[in-house]
Every structure is written in C-alpha cells, then in structure tokens.
Enzyme design. Structure first.
Site, PDB file in Angstrom:
ATOM      1  N   MET A  30       0.882  -1.199   0.007  1.00 38.98           N
ATOM      2  CA  MET A  30      -0.068  -0.018  -0.014  1.00 38.98           C
ATOM      3  C   MET A  30       0.861   1.161  -0.022  1.00 38.98           C
ATOM      4  SD  MET A  30      -3.490  -0.678   1.965  1.00 38.98           S
ATOM      5  CE  MET A  30      -2.794  -0.677   3.563  1.00 38.98           C
ATOM      6  N   LEU A  33       6.841   2.967   1.337  1.00 36.68           N
ATOM      7  CA  LEU A  33       7.644   1.862   1.485  1.00 36.68           C
ATOM      8  C   LEU A  33       8.722   2.139   2.533  1.00 36.68           C
ATOM      9  CD1 LEU A  33       7.894   1.109  -2.044  1.00 36.68           C
ATOM     10  CD2 LEU A  33       6.417   0.100  -0.469  1.00 36.68           C
ATOM     11  N   HIS A  34       8.959   1.212   3.283  1.00 37.88           N
ATOM     12  CA  HIS A  34      10.158   1.265   4.268  1.00 37.88           C
ATOM     13  C   HIS A  34      11.052  -0.158   4.152  1.00 37.88           C
ATOM     14  CE1 HIS A  34       7.465  -1.438   6.411  1.00 37.88           C
ATOM     15  NE2 HIS A  34       6.676  -0.750   6.492  1.00 37.88           N
ATOM     16  N   HIS A  37       9.384  -3.362   3.615  1.00 41.44           N
ATOM     17  CA  HIS A  37       9.084  -3.726   2.156  1.00 41.44           C
ATOM     18  C   HIS A  37      10.265  -3.895   1.199  1.00 41.44           C
ATOM     19  CE1 HIS A  37       5.655  -0.838   3.445  1.00 41.44           C
ATOM     20  NE2 HIS A  37       4.999  -1.930   2.966  1.00 41.44           N
ATOM     21  N   ASP A 152       2.017  -9.144   9.699  1.00 40.88           N
ATOM     22  CA  ASP A 152       0.541  -9.112   9.269  1.00 40.88           C
ATOM     23  C   ASP A 152       0.285 -10.605   9.267  1.00 40.88           C
ATOM     24  OD1 ASP A 152      -0.036  -6.204   9.232  1.00 40.88           O
ATOM     25  OD2 ASP A 152       1.048  -6.476   7.100  1.00 40.88           O
TER      26      ASP A 152
HETATM   27  O1  PAF Z   1      -0.011  -5.813   3.799  1.00 42.42           O
HETATM   28  C1  PAF Z   1      -0.741  -4.813   2.741  1.00 42.42           C
HETATM   29  O2  PAF Z   1       0.139  -3.748   2.404  1.00 42.42           O
HETATM   30  C2  PAF Z   1      -1.989  -4.841   2.401  1.00 42.42           C
HETATM   31  O3  PAF Z   1      -2.983  -5.449   3.195  1.00 42.42           O
HETATM   32  C3  PAF Z   1      -2.136  -5.598   0.817  1.00 42.42           C
HETATM   33  C4  PAF Z   1      -1.648  -6.979   1.108  1.00 42.42           C
HETATM   34  C5  PAF Z   1      -1.077  -4.922   0.027  1.00 42.42           C
HETATM   35  C6  PAF Z   1      -3.486  -5.593   0.234  1.00 42.42           C
HETATM   36  O4  PAF Z   1      -4.167  -4.361   0.204  1.00 42.42           O
END
Ligand code: PAF
Length: 289
Positions: A30, A33-34, A37, A152
């Site tokens: 989403m 970015l860090h 990511h 997550d």
């Molecule tokens: O983890 C995330 O950044 C979001 O939930 C994802 C997997 C990109 C879906 O929008």
C-alpha cells in the site's frame, strides 16, 4: 523500471515476461515503503527472474474513513525506492482502475471465519477487503511467487486460506518481521508516533517476548496473558487484544499447541500498533507427540 498505471499495460508487461519464459515474483503493497518492504522485494528477487510490486491504498480494507484518509501516500518516494531496489515494474492503479463499478455492490472474496477473528473483529470487513484486492491482483499479475510480511500474521493466514480454498496457482513466501534496534516492528504507522510515544512503542514487542518467556517457563496461558495485558496497560497502552492462538485458524488457545503464536494490537493515543511472535515451546512439542 516500468511504471504501469492501467490493466492493459500490466497485462502487456505480464505477457512479455511469459514470452521470455521468466518466473515472476510479486510484492503487493500500500506504498509508503520502508525497510520492511525492501526486504520483501529482496526476497522476491531471490525467488524470481522478474519482480513486480504494486502500490495501492485499498479502500475496501479500511472500515474507518478517517484512517483511509490519513494513510500516507508517497508515490514519488515509493517509485524511487522501488527503482533503487531493482524492481522491474510497478503497478500503480487508481481506485477507478481497480474498482471501475465503484465499491458498494461488487463481488467480494469472503475469507471465512478466520477473517472475523482478532483484527477481523476489531476491524469488521477488513479481511474481506484484503482477500478481494489480493485475489484481483493475483488474477491480474499471475505471479509464480508472491511475498508477504510475517508482521501481518493473520493476513498471511487469510491469504494462505484464499490460495488453498480457491486453488490459486501461486507460491507464497513469508518474510520475517523487520524491527528497529529497540524491537519495534517497522510499520508505515510508526511515523504517526510522537517522540514520547516512540519511546513507549517497543513495549509492544517486549510484552510478547515476556509472555513467550513466561509460557516457556511453565506458566499457564491464562496467567501469562493476564500478566502481559496488565503490564502493557501499565506502559500506557490501550490493549485491543493480546492473545495466544494456533497458527492456522487463529483460534484462541488456553493450552500450549505445537504451532502457536502470540498476537497483540494496542493503541497509543490514535496510533494502533500490531505485532506477533511465534511460540514453539518444548512442552507443546512433547504434548503433541
Ligand atoms: O499488507 C498490505 O500492505 C495490504 O494489506 C495488501 C496485502 C497490499 C493488500 O492491500
């Protein structure tokens, strides 16, 4: 790096990779970015010949419009970071590109009861939104491998379920949580912490470590969790949940299981932090024999 803003461009990019016989790795994000990511990207690069990332703040997974409005959007920085990381393409759709018929009355992907627990109970509809967008992205990108972050953990379980139950042909790779030196899990939401809250924030991870030690030391799950919740509240947090679950269904457990996980969501003012820790204790392994 190719910048793809519509479905036609994305499909053309994907077909070209297919023509070259390349294995495609995908990192959905989403944005904002860090380092966490970037580790997902590195992971994808190790597993694939061509890596594509997506940046899309998915409205379907936000139940709180204020939370959606203030989610950081940093497109230029994200593009620069992806380029530097050696990503081959980035998909940057708008809401109209991904949801041309709006968001109210569209087909959605229901991840079952797993999506209603923990994060799903505090944020109703969240995992349906995640499962829907991830299914759409998988259908569009058709990656051989997709990388998600262990931070997550429930989202990972939802996506595993989705891929298994809907027979989606993709391999999932899970990257361990990246942390600041003081243990705080790296997250886009950390930027909202005040200096004082930033000092308090590592207590979330510490609470999990203390709880894991308590379980390893033979204390009961109930006593351990009560102690951890109390301790975190004393550090200034409002605890949404601090639980011990199995890794597959994310059902709360009152006794040690072979593959268990401690999960926490706690608020410091308006900032909500989540974290988790796998608990593999010798006791559970013995009782599983
Ligand atoms: O983890 C995330 O950044 C979001 O939930 C994802 C997997 C990109 C879906 O929008």
């Amino acid at each position: 790096m190719e910048i793809l803003r519509d479905i036609q461009a994305l499909r053309a990019w994907r077909e070209a990779r297919e023509g070259e016989g390349k294995r495609v790795g995908f990192v959905p994000t989403m944005g904002n970015l860090h380092a966490g990511h970037m580790a997902l990207i590195d992971n994808a690069r190790r597993r694939a010949d061509a890596v594509i990332a997506s940046v899309f703040v998915n409205p379907l997974q936000f139940e709180d419009p204020e939370d959606l409005a203030r989610y950081p959007r940093t497109e230029d920085d994200d593009i620069a970071a992806l380029e530097k990381a050696g990503v081959d393409a980035v998909f940057l759709p708008t809401e109209t590109v991904l949801y041309p018929h709006g968001q109210d009355d569209i087909a959605r992907v229901d991840p079952g009861s797993l999506g209603t627990r923990l994060e799903g109970s505090v944020r109703p509809g969240h995992f349906t939104g995640v499962a829907t967008v991830v299914t759409k992205l998988f259908n569009l990108v058709r990656p051989q491998v997709a990388v998600f972050g262990e931070k997550d953990a429930q989202q990972v379980a939802v996506i595993r379920r989705l891929v298994g139950d809907l027979d989606i042909d993709v391999q999932l790779a899970i990257e361990p949580t990246h942390r600041e030196p003081d243990g705080l899990a790296i997250s886009s939401r950390n930027r909202f912490l005040t200096a004082e809250q930033r000092r308090q924030a590592p207590a979330v991870h510490r609470a999990l470590k203390r709880a894991a030690e308590s379980l390893a030391g033979g204390h009961t799950v109930a006593a351990t969790l009560a102690g951890a919740r109390h301790w975190l509240a004393q550090q200034g947090f409002e605890v949404d949940y601090l639980v011990y679950c199995d890794e597959v269904r994310f059902e709360e457990q009152t006794r040690l299981v072979p593959e268990g996980r401690l999960l926490v969501a706690a608020r410091l003012g308006r900032v909500r932090l989540i974290d988790n820790l796998a608990v593999h204790t010798p006791q559970a392994e013995e009782s599983a024999d």
